[in-house]
Motif scaffolding. Structure first.
Motif, PDB file in Angstrom:
ATOM      1  N   ILE A 181       0.996  -1.210  -0.055  1.00 19.61           N
ATOM      2  CA  ILE A 181       0.401  -0.144  -0.115  1.00 19.61           C
ATOM      3  C   ILE A 181       1.121   0.961   0.217  1.00 19.61           C
ATOM      4  N   LEU A 182       1.905   1.350   1.087  1.00 23.37           N
ATOM      5  CA  LEU A 182       3.044   2.830   1.172  1.00 23.37           C
ATOM      6  C   LEU A 182       3.632   2.397  -0.424  1.00 23.37           C
ATOM      7  N   ALA A 183       3.857   1.836  -0.710  1.00 18.08           N
ATOM      8  CA  ALA A 183       4.595   1.549  -2.154  1.00 18.08           C
ATOM      9  C   ALA A 183       3.903   1.986  -3.194  1.00 18.08           C
ATOM     10  N   THR A 184       2.510   1.477  -3.325  1.00 15.78           N
ATOM     11  CA  THR A 184       1.500   2.180  -4.325  1.00 15.78           C
ATOM     12  C   THR A 184       1.110   3.452  -4.251  1.00 15.78           C
ATOM     13  N   ALA A 185       0.739   4.194  -3.383  1.00 21.23           N
ATOM     14  CA  ALA A 185       0.944   5.076  -2.757  1.00 21.23           C
ATOM     15  C   ALA A 185       1.886   6.471  -3.001  1.00 21.23           C
ATOM     16  N   LEU A 186       2.955   6.031  -3.307  1.00 25.30           N
ATOM     17  CA  LEU A 186       4.315   6.630  -3.441  1.00 25.30           C
ATOM     18  C   LEU A 186       4.548   6.684  -5.094  1.00 25.30           C
ATOM     19  N   GLY A 187       4.468   6.063  -5.528  1.00 25.37           N
ATOM     20  CA  GLY A 187       4.791   5.707  -6.493  1.00 25.37           C
ATOM     21  C   GLY A 187       3.665   7.178  -8.106  1.00 25.37           C
ATOM     22  N   ALA A 188       1.959   6.977  -7.194  1.00 23.14           N
ATOM     23  CA  ALA A 188       0.722   7.117  -7.498  1.00 23.14           C
ATOM     24  C   ALA A 188       0.889   8.767  -7.399  1.00 23.14           C
ATOM     25  N   VAL A 189       0.976   9.354  -6.256  1.00 20.82           N
ATOM     26  CA  VAL A 189       1.072  10.280  -6.107  1.00 20.82           C
ATOM     27  C   VAL A 189       2.563  11.490  -6.682  1.00 20.82           C
ATOM     28  N   ASP A 190       3.406  10.320  -6.849  1.00 24.93           N
ATOM     29  CA  ASP A 190       5.496  10.855  -8.162  1.00 24.93           C
ATOM     30  C   ASP A 190       4.720  10.983  -8.926  1.00 24.93           C
ATOM     31  N   ALA A 191       3.364  10.356  -9.928  1.00 25.67           N
ATOM     32  CA  ALA A 191       2.731  10.495 -11.054  1.00 25.67           C
ATOM     33  C   ALA A 191       2.197  11.175 -11.536  1.00 25.67           C
ATOM     34  N   GLY A 192       1.135  11.956  -9.979  1.00 29.12           N
ATOM     35  CA  GLY A 192       0.337  13.415  -9.915  1.00 29.12           C
ATOM     36  C   GLY A 192      -0.828  12.822 -10.228  1.00 29.12           C
ATOM     37  N   ARG A 193      -1.230  11.626  -9.335  1.00 28.52           N
ATOM     38  CA  ARG A 193      -2.092  11.146  -8.947  1.00 28.52           C
ATOM     39  C   ARG A 193      -2.472  11.051  -7.605  1.00 28.52           C
ATOM     40  N   TYR A 194      -4.001  12.087  -7.216  1.00 31.17           N
ATOM     41  CA  TYR A 194      -4.426  11.830  -5.507  1.00 31.17           C
ATOM     42  C   TYR A 194      -4.556  10.753  -4.832  1.00 31.17           C
ATOM     43  N   VAL A 195      -4.341  10.205  -4.108  1.00 31.34           N
ATOM     44  CA  VAL A 195      -4.070   8.910  -3.345  1.00 31.34           C
ATOM     45  C   VAL A 195      -5.179   8.944  -1.968  1.00 31.34           C
ATOM     46  N   THR A 196      -6.733   8.845  -1.749  1.00 36.70           N
ATOM     47  CA  THR A 196      -7.145   8.128  -0.306  1.00 36.70           C
ATOM     48  C   THR A 196      -6.618   6.875   0.254  1.00 36.70           C
ATOM     49  N   VAL A 197      -6.262   6.632   1.037  1.00 37.89           N
ATOM     50  CA  VAL A 197      -5.964   5.324   1.959  1.00 37.89           C
ATOM     51  C   VAL A 197      -7.551   5.354   2.521  1.00 37.89           C
ATOM     52  N   VAL A 198      -8.077   4.016   2.490  1.00 40.54           N
ATOM     53  CA  VAL A 198      -9.590   3.718   3.578  1.00 40.54           C
ATOM     54  C   VAL A 198      -7.934   2.827   5.002  1.00 40.54           C
ATOM     55  N   GLU A 199      -8.279   3.683   5.707  1.00 37.58           N
ATOM     56  CA  GLU A 199      -7.846   2.100   6.404  1.00 37.58           C
ATOM     57  C   GLU A 199      -8.402   1.502   7.138  1.00 37.58           C
ATOM     58  N   ASP A 200      -9.316   1.350   7.366  1.00 38.26           N
ATOM     59  CA  ASP A 200     -10.151  -0.105   7.449  1.00 38.26           C
ATOM     60  C   ASP A 200     -10.296  -0.906   6.535  1.00 38.26           C
ATOM     61  N   ALA A 201      -9.783  -0.766   5.414  1.00 39.95           N
ATOM     62  CA  ALA A 201     -10.226  -1.184   4.125  1.00 39.95           C
ATOM     63  C   ALA A 201      -8.974  -1.465   3.996  1.00 39.95           C
ATOM     64  N   CYS A 202      -7.731  -1.396   5.204  1.00 41.55           N
ATOM     65  CA  CYS A 202      -5.893  -2.123   4.639  1.00 41.55           C
ATOM     66  C   CYS A 202      -6.204  -3.115   6.295  1.00 41.55           C
ATOM     67  N   ALA A 203      -4.815  -3.227   6.537  1.00 42.23           N
ATOM     68  CA  ALA A 203      -4.732  -3.989   7.163  1.00 42.23           C
ATOM     69  C   ALA A 203      -2.915  -4.344   7.113  1.00 42.23           C
ATOM     70  N   GLY A 204      -2.306  -4.360   8.018  1.00 44.15           N
ATOM     71  CA  GLY A 204      -0.781  -4.426   8.232  1.00 44.15           C
ATOM     72  C   GLY A 204      -0.353  -5.528   8.358  1.00 44.15           C
ATOM     73  N   GLN A 205       0.755  -5.413   8.590  1.00 42.84           N
ATOM     74  CA  GLN A 205       1.435  -6.922   9.537  1.00 42.84           C
ATOM     75  C   GLN A 205       1.214  -7.096  10.768  1.00 42.84           C
ATOM     76  N   SER A 206       1.175  -5.751  11.340  1.00 42.70           N
ATOM     77  CA  SER A 206       0.865  -5.728  12.764  1.00 42.70           C
ATOM     78  C   SER A 206       0.195  -4.094  12.756  1.00 42.70           C
ATOM     79  N   ASP A 207      -0.920  -4.285  13.744  1.00 42.90           N
ATOM     80  CA  ASP A 207      -1.338  -2.945  13.971  1.00 42.90           C
ATOM     81  C   ASP A 207      -0.353  -1.855  14.041  1.00 42.90           C
ATOM     82  N   ALA A 208       0.582  -1.706  14.685  1.00 46.01           N
ATOM     83  CA  ALA A 208       1.362  -1.110  15.342  1.00 46.01           C
ATOM     84  C   ALA A 208       1.748  -0.842  13.800  1.00 46.01           C
ATOM     85  N   ALA A 209       2.470  -1.415  12.836  1.00 46.95           N
ATOM     86  CA  ALA A 209       2.744  -1.174  11.377  1.00 46.95           C
ATOM     87  C   ALA A 209       1.868  -0.238  10.273  1.00 46.95           C
TER      88      ALA A 209
END
Length: 197
Positions: A134-162
């Protein structure tokens, strides 16, 4: 004057739901297990049901482990599997599956997403893992001029802290990236029309 971001941040015609790597490898018990995978799945299904047609991506190992990828798979040897292995299948209950964008990289931003999401449009980003693809894709998209909305409860990480750390990092790039809860987006979507009798 209304900014382009304000016009396209409501899940409207210029918004594109992108679902990152919701695959068996991350759902099942194992080295790459994502604990809140099923919770994210339910939220993604709600977003798709609201009328946002999902663009689905899939992480698939490359046929050749170039450079540092060889060291990566030395660390995760149990995941050194054939690209056709069922572990890489999409597992997204409640969402109609279409052809996926398959890449052997953390970032799923590339030519295929760029062709579907024009400059200035909003990418609504969901999936796994928040602290990696998610992080890597978001950075690539904004570098290319796209707006990014990350839906926090529609994503999940390796841990809650991460997960939380990655969201905090992405919020530093506001207004290019914003982090919201699914409820905020769903409240802005037009109500579904009742089926005709």
């Amino acid at each position: 004057m209304t900014s382009s971001w304000a016009r396209t941040s409501t899940g409207g015609a210029n918004s594109h739901l992108v679902v990152i790597d919701m695959q068996r490898a991350f759902r099942q018990t194992g080295e790459w297990h994502i604990p809140r995978y099923d919770q994210a799945t339910r939220t993604i299904a709600s977003l798709a049901a609201s009328g946002l047609e999902p663009i689905i991506t899939r992480f698939v190992p490359g046929p050749v482990e170039k450079g540092s990828w060889s060291s990566y798979y030395d660390r995760w040897q149990s995941m050194r599997l054939d690209p056709a292995d069922p572990i890489w299948h999409i597992e997204l209950p409640g969402v109609e599956l279409r052809a996926s964008i398959d890449l052997p990289t953390f970032s799923k931003w590339g030519q295929e997403l760029a062709e579907r999401i024009p400059v200035g449009d909003e990418m609504i980003l969901t999936g796994v893992a928040t602290d990696c693809c998610i992080l890597a894709t978001a950075l690539g998209a904004v570098d290319a001029g796209r707006y990014v909305t990350v839906v926090e409860d529609a994503c999940a990480g390796q841990s809650d802290a991460a997960h939380d750390q990655a969201l905090n990092l992405m919020e530093l790039l506001s207004p290019m990236i914003r982090v919201v809860k699914s409820e905020s987006l769903l409240n802005l979507r037009p109500a579904a029309k009742p089926a005709e009798l």
